[in-house]
Design an enzyme around this catalytic site. Structure first.
Site, PDB file in Angstrom:
ATOM      1  N   GLU A   7     -47.171  76.031 -15.905  1.00 23.71           N
ATOM      2  CA  GLU A   7     -48.172  77.267 -16.005  1.00 23.71           C
ATOM      3  C   GLU A   7     -48.560  77.486 -14.552  1.00 23.71           C
ATOM      4  O   GLU A   7     -48.570  78.598 -14.140  1.00 23.71           O
ATOM      5  CB  GLU A   7     -49.111  77.314 -16.701  1.00 23.71           C
ATOM      6  CG  GLU A   7     -49.877  78.427 -17.255  1.00 23.71           C
ATOM      7  CD  GLU A   7     -50.542  78.634 -18.493  1.00 23.71           C
ATOM      8  OE1 GLU A   7     -51.729  79.311 -18.313  1.00 23.71           O
ATOM      9  OE2 GLU A   7     -50.243  78.115 -19.277  1.00 23.71           O
ATOM     10  N   ASP A 106     -49.192  75.603 -20.830  1.00 22.24           N
ATOM     11  CA  ASP A 106     -50.489  75.374 -21.565  1.00 22.24           C
ATOM     12  C   ASP A 106     -50.154  75.553 -23.073  1.00 22.24           C
ATOM     13  O   ASP A 106     -49.392  76.560 -23.544  1.00 22.24           O
ATOM     14  CB  ASP A 106     -51.584  76.063 -21.179  1.00 22.24           C
ATOM     15  CG  ASP A 106     -52.206  75.568 -19.797  1.00 22.24           C
ATOM     16  OD1 ASP A 106     -51.637  74.450 -19.467  1.00 22.24           O
ATOM     17  OD2 ASP A 106     -53.047  76.289 -19.179  1.00 22.24           O
ATOM     18  N   TYR A 315     -57.553  69.504 -22.168  1.00 24.10           N
ATOM     19  CA  TYR A 315     -57.451  70.839 -21.991  1.00 24.10           C
ATOM     20  C   TYR A 315     -58.776  71.433 -22.312  1.00 24.10           C
ATOM     21  O   TYR A 315     -59.257  71.173 -23.562  1.00 24.10           O
ATOM     22  CB  TYR A 315     -56.234  71.338 -23.028  1.00 24.10           C
ATOM     23  CG  TYR A 315     -55.916  72.638 -22.809  1.00 24.10           C
ATOM     24  CD1 TYR A 315     -55.517  73.482 -21.570  1.00 24.10           C
ATOM     25  CD2 TYR A 315     -56.059  73.688 -23.748  1.00 24.10           C
ATOM     26  CE1 TYR A 315     -55.036  74.573 -21.313  1.00 24.10           C
ATOM     27  CE2 TYR A 315     -55.586  75.222 -23.671  1.00 24.10           C
ATOM     28  CZ  TYR A 315     -55.198  75.472 -22.386  1.00 24.10           C
ATOM     29  OH  TYR A 315     -54.767  76.880 -22.065  1.00 24.10           O
TER      30      TYR A 315
END
Length: 744
Positions: A7, A106, A315
């Site tokens: 990403e 992600d 995350y």
């Protein structure tokens, strides 16, 4: 060739370094850095995106606000345009020769859409390319190795859900923003932003402000006595009646208590209070905790994203509050057996069994936020370390034992009046040893026994008033948004940032401006669907159904357009009333205070040529004026300067910290003072010009031109932009700068 797409650039670089058997080779493709290495399977190339590399928009024909009515945007075509030309070119070039593509963005709705956007670009030039998806929750060697060892399929339903959100937010936001801005006469950079999630959120803030404004404080009195124990310790005891609502009652009670009286200990109750450890961090809980130690929601998430991409935490966008069984918790704690948190990790590892707490929300996409690797303080800046430490300590606390408090409740009789004092002390630190944030302090009482007689050292009555409900802090507001289904874990902090940037709110806790109140009042009256959470939470639920494959994207998009069409029918019926409502509210937001010369309103005004200043509503009879900074939005606060009768103002510039200018008159006088001090410092006694005409070289005609441009006095000339003045007056820029220099 195997192409791996992450990403962001830093994620691609880190993942490549983790998977490569040796050093990676950096190669520039179409102006974009990529990383490659050779393996038994062939060449592997890693490229990072920049989030979304394309965006949704309307065709250019719809861009003219004056010619295209807002309601036409409801059914307008939505096109995709590139926002990162170099990355798109690199994807096409690499995609032509790729035999396999791995999407490593992600793992959430937004990340899936970003990955599919890149995949679509590649499939335009290589329709038959093989592709796969990898999921990971931390950029660490183990997490990345596991993810690439177990690839899965791209979830197009999840990407469609993300795409539907983009389309809905574009259509709703663009059409409503255009309609409301035109109705209010606020165009250009000062347009009035309206949004599907933004407006209901703003409505919450405005409703709370109205509750505060409508609140009528009620007076009450508190009676307390300072008691001296046998050991000489003085402490406070409060009357059994916490609040006296009648002055006569508190006076009567106070009449029975005097300094020197005996206070008899009539009751002592000692008990133990169990203080349970906290649950794991999800995004909302993390933002709330970060907010309590001074971070804005947007800043906390920005830093958390940096910590994640550098492999330090997992995350940060997750709803989960339950650690998954697949996570080796003991091994995760063992990482910290050295370093700054060594003593805490070793203490936890003494436990035979590590049983973490569990929250109410359990999902399968990502685990709760936890520290993914050991970091040194020298590897981060101060803010990054502060949040990293917060995550580490919260992680440890979820495995720790409960804290225990010893509480003491005591009662006293002073001439028939009952008083009480409560004490508490932490006897078993438990989890609070690991997680020290916002810990209550010990409230210690001296040693007491029933039947003891203490002396009254002081008697005090304190007059108070009930307080209005508090404004929402950012952490609290995000929790309310979550409960109401407004936005997602990835977007809520962005919504709040947008409210600040549009000058709808200021301060923290959040306070709405008069403009915000005018917009919300108008929406609630003429388009209540836009100001309530029902509509947006319904669409959020439908997007979840798209992600689950239960309904097609087109069905939700058509439903949203029908809902918006009904709103516009109401707006068209009440067009004139909407315009009047907005303009009246916006005018109120320009009032800075009352003119001390004529008692008219002082307003934010603009000259014929567009420069702004604070002027008197009594013009031309009253010519009082003060300068304003050339750029930024002016926000009028509720803090009043008693000396000059003006409200303090803030200046908001996009991407910069708000400037608290304070009282404009005080600020101006301070500026004048600094100029005089500078002159004295430079040893000049040259008299400062008092008007434009006093400056050498300026004639009557030129002075009139400057006056027409809104440059009414010498101070305005000094602070004005020389280039803009040159355009207005046709006077050379150099000459104007010389005049300004002469003034200064």
């Amino acid at each position: 060739m195997h192409l791996i797409i992450a990403e962001k650039h830093i994620a691609a670089k880190r993942i490549a370094a983790i998977l490569a058997p040796g050093k990676t080779k950096q190669v520039r493709v179409s102006g974009v850095d990529t990383y490659e290495y050779e393996s038994e399977e062939g060449t592997k190339i890693f490229i990072g995106l920049s989030g979304h590399i394309v965006k949704l928009d309307f065709p250019k024909a719809y861009n003219n606000w004056q010619k295209v009515e807002a309601k036409e945007l409801i059914d307008a075509d939505v096109i995709t345009t590139s926002t990162q030309v170099k990355i798109v070119a690199a994807l096409k070039k690499l995609g032509k020769t790729a035999t396999k593509v791995t999407i490593a963005t992600d793992y959430d709705r937004e990340g899936e859409l970003i990955g599919v956007e890149a995949l679509d670009i590649i499939r335009e030039v290589n329709p038959d390319v093989v592709f796969e998806r990898v999921h990971y929750s931390a950029i660490t060697p183990k997490a990345i190795d596991d993810a690439f060892s177990n690839p899965t399929n791209v979830d197009f339903d999840l990407a469609d859900a993300g795409h539907s959100r983009q389309v809905i937010d574009l259509v709703w936001g663009a059409s409503m923003t255009r309609y409301i801005s035109l109705a209010a006469g606020r165009l250009g950079k000062m347009f009035l932003s309206v949004g599907r999630v933004q407006s209901p959120t703003l409505s919450l803030i405005v409703e709370r402000e109205k509750e505060r404004d409508a609140f009528i404080p009620r007076p009450y009195w508190e009676l307390s006595a300072m008691l001296e124990s046998k050991s000489g310790v003085i402490f406070k005891a409060e009357h059994r009646t916490k609040r006296f609502w009648e002055k006569a009652e508190v006076d009567a009670a106070m009449g029975n208590v005097s300094v020197g009286d005996d206070a008899l200990v009539t009751e002592l109750t000692t008990s133990e209070k169990i203080d349970k450890p906290p649950t794991p961090f999800n995004t909302t809980e993390f933002i709330g905790a970060a907010s309590s130690i001074g971070f804005t929601a947007a800043n906390a998430m920005r830093i958390a994203e940096t910590l994640y991409t550098n492999g330090f935490i997992s995350y940060p966008r997750t709803d989960n509050t339950v650690y998954p069984e697949s996570l080796d918790l003991r091994a995760q704690i063992e990482i910290f057996k050295t370093g700054a948190f060594k003593q805490y990790a070793l203490k936890l590892l003494e436990k035979e069994e590590l049983v973490p707490t569990k929250g109410k929300k359990e999902t399968t996409d990502h685990p709760p936020i936890f520290p993914a690797s050991l970091a040194k303080k020298s590897e981060m800046n101060e803010q990054e370390w502060k949040l990293y430490e917060l995550v580490v300590r919260r992680f440890f606390a979820t495995f720790a034992d409960p804290a225990k408090w010893e509480t003491i409740r005591s009662k006293f009789d002073i001439n028939g009046e009952d008083f009480k004092a409560n004490g508490a002390r932490l006897v078993v630190p438990g989890w609070r040893w690991y997680y020290h944030y916002n810990a209550p302090e010990d409230r210690l009482l001296p040693e007491l026994n029933e039947g003891d007689k203490l002396k009254v050292d002081k008697v005090e009555v304190e007059a108070k008033e009930t307080q209005p409900p508090g404004r929402y802090g950012q952490g609290r507001l995000i929790k309310i948004m979550e409960d109401m289904g407004l936005g997602t874990k990835a977007t809520r902090h962005e919504i709040i940032s947008k409210l600040y940037s549009r000058a709808y709110v200021h301060g923290n806790p959040l306070q709405p401006t008069k403009t915000a109140i005018a917009v919300v009042d108008t929406l609630e009256t003429f388009a209540p669907t836009m100001s309530k959470p029902d509509m947006t939470s319904k669409l959020e639920a439908d997007m979840d159904r798209i992600a689950e494959g239960e309904i097609p994207e087109d069905e939700v998009l058509n439903e949203s357009r029908e809902m918006l069409g009904l709103i516009f029918k109401e707006l068209e019926i009440n067009k004139e009333d909407i315009s009047e409502s907005l303009r009246a509210g916006l005018r109120e937001d320009k009032i800075i205070g009352v003119c001390s010369n004529c008692q008219s309103n002082l307003m934010v005004m603009r000259s014929k040529r567009g420069s702004r200043f604070i002027g008197c509503d009594g013009y031309p009879d009253c010519t009082f004026a003060l300068p304003l900074p050339r750029s930024g939005q002016v926000v009028v606060t509720d803090k009043l300067c008693e000396e000059h009768g003006m409200y303090h103002i803030r200046i908001i510039n996009s991407g910069k910290r708000p400037w608290n200018l304070g009282c404009p008159h005080c600020n101006f006088l301070e500026w004048q003072k600094s100029q005089e001090e500078e002159k004295e410092k430079n040893g000049t006694d040259k008299e400062r010009p008092k008007t434009i005409n006093d400056i050498s070289g300026i004639g009557k005609v030129t002075a009139e031109k400057l006056s027409d441009a809104g440059i009414c006095n010498v101070n305005d000339l000094c602070t004005a932009d020389a280039v803009e003045l040159a355009k207005v007056t046709s006077i050379p820029v150099k000459k104007i700068k010389n005049w300004q220099s002469e003034i200064a």
